[in-house]
Design an enzyme around this catalytic site. Sequence first.
Site, PDB file in Angstrom:
ATOM      1  N   HIS A  18       0.895  -1.339   0.178  1.00 23.80           N
ATOM      2  CA  HIS A  18      -0.096   0.041  -0.032  1.00 23.80           C
ATOM      3  C   HIS A  18       0.862   1.267   0.037  1.00 23.80           C
ATOM      4  CE1 HIS A  18      -3.046  -2.760   2.269  1.00 23.80           C
ATOM      5  NE2 HIS A  18      -3.650  -2.627   1.143  1.00 23.80           N
ATOM      6  N   LYS A  42     -17.350  -6.845   6.662  1.00 23.95           N
ATOM      7  CA  LYS A  42     -16.000  -7.477   6.733  1.00 23.95           C
ATOM      8  C   LYS A  42     -15.891  -7.422   8.417  1.00 23.95           C
ATOM      9  CE  LYS A  42     -13.336  -7.097   2.483  1.00 23.95           C
ATOM     10  NZ  LYS A  42     -12.343  -6.437   1.941  1.00 23.95           N
ATOM     11  N   ARG A  91      -2.369  -6.219  -8.382  1.00 25.36           N
ATOM     12  CA  ARG A  91      -1.328  -7.097  -8.034  1.00 25.36           C
ATOM     13  C   ARG A  91      -1.054  -8.068  -9.310  1.00 25.36           C
ATOM     14  NH1 ARG A  91      -2.931  -8.198  -2.118  1.00 25.36           N
ATOM     15  NH2 ARG A  91      -4.929  -8.334  -3.427  1.00 25.36           N
ATOM     16  N   SER A 129      -2.895  -7.875   2.617  1.00 26.61           N
ATOM     17  CA  SER A 129      -3.199  -8.036   4.171  1.00 26.61           C
ATOM     18  C   SER A 129      -3.731  -9.251   4.798  1.00 26.61           C
ATOM     19  CB  SER A 129      -4.426  -6.785   4.324  1.00 26.61           C
ATOM     20  OG  SER A 129      -3.924  -5.598   3.813  1.00 26.61           O
TER      21      SER A 129
HETATM   22  O1  PNS Z   1      -9.047  -3.044   0.548  1.00 22.96           O
HETATM   23  P1  PNS Z   1     -10.427  -3.633   0.106  1.00 22.96           P
HETATM   24  O2  PNS Z   1     -11.014  -4.408   1.076  1.00 22.96           O
HETATM   25  O3  PNS Z   1     -10.048  -4.463  -1.180  1.00 22.96           O
HETATM   26  O4  PNS Z   1     -11.197  -2.348  -0.237  1.00 22.96           O
HETATM   27  C1  PNS Z   1     -12.560  -2.539  -0.799  1.00 22.96           C
HETATM   28  C2  PNS Z   1     -13.294  -1.071  -0.749  1.00 22.96           C
HETATM   29  C3  PNS Z   1     -13.316  -0.681   0.843  1.00 22.96           C
HETATM   30  C4  PNS Z   1     -12.492   0.005  -1.392  1.00 22.96           C
HETATM   31  C5  PNS Z   1     -14.663  -1.151  -1.090  1.00 22.96           C
HETATM   32  O5  PNS Z   1     -15.338  -2.430  -0.486  1.00 22.96           O
HETATM   33  C6  PNS Z   1     -15.531   0.064  -0.782  1.00 22.96           C
HETATM   34  O6  PNS Z   1     -15.456   1.027  -1.445  1.00 22.96           O
HETATM   35  N1  PNS Z   1     -16.502  -0.003  -0.074  1.00 22.96           N
HETATM   36  C7  PNS Z   1     -17.410   1.152   0.325  1.00 22.96           C
HETATM   37  C8  PNS Z   1     -18.670   0.532  -0.172  1.00 22.96           C
HETATM   38  C9  PNS Z   1     -19.139   0.923  -1.589  1.00 22.96           C
HETATM   39  O7  PNS Z   1     -18.965   2.217  -1.898  1.00 22.96           O
HETATM   40  N2  PNS Z   1     -19.357   0.093  -2.284  1.00 22.96           N
HETATM   41  C10 PNS Z   1     -19.839   0.054  -3.807  1.00 22.96           C
HETATM   42  C11 PNS Z   1     -18.378   0.103  -4.606  1.00 22.96           C
HETATM   43  S1  PNS Z   1     -18.171  -1.714  -5.006  1.00 22.96           S
END
Ligand code: PNS
Length: 172
Positions: A18, A42, A91, A129
């Site tokens: 990150h 989560k 990745r 992670s």
């Molecule tokens: O590190 P991650 O868990 O892959 O991040 C995912 C994240 C947090 C970027 C994604 O789940 C997110 O944007 N969540 C907020 C809810 C949202 O806006 N969902 C609609 C987009 S799919």
Amino acid sequence: MEKVAIYPGSFDPLTYGHIDIVERALEIFDKVILAIAVNAEKRPLFSVRERLEMAKAIFKDTPNVIVDSFKGLLVDYVAKTNAKALLRGLRATSDFEYEFHMASMNRSLNPHLDTLFMMTSKDYFFVSSRTIKEVARLGGAVEGLVPDLVAQQLKKKFKIPLGKKNQIGWEV
Ligand code: PNS
């Protein structure tokens, strides 16, 4: 006008993968907002507060990185900022489908919002992670893959004494 990118994620915990993305993004953007998601679906290892504290400490000497958290839809959070782009690390091909869906959904919710992807550096392409947590939970060494602060916090979470030797005799 200042160019701002939002780098959203769970960052549970923050890894050098990150940090590498943030540092490279700062070559392109004036400011990067590292936005930690309060993701109800989560079950994070670290609370939002812990993740915020760790990220703030790690970027304390980098004034153009803003560490923040958000609840709810990412597009709603973006609307409260002057950011023009979302930033995500990529990745391997296995990341692509998830990222493609997420970027497409966000663009459907806000057609003016683009997601830019940066390929992870070769040193970190295997770092996630999730695997960091698994290795740390089982007493393996994660130093060099996460900042020292994160490695220490992982040991605390998993109640691994600092300085303990792992199964192959390495000090962790
Ligand atoms: O590190 P991650 O868990 O892959 O991040 C995912 C994240 C947090 C970027 C994604 O789940 C997110 O944007 N969540 C907020 C809810 C949202 O806006 N969902 C609609 C987009 S799919």
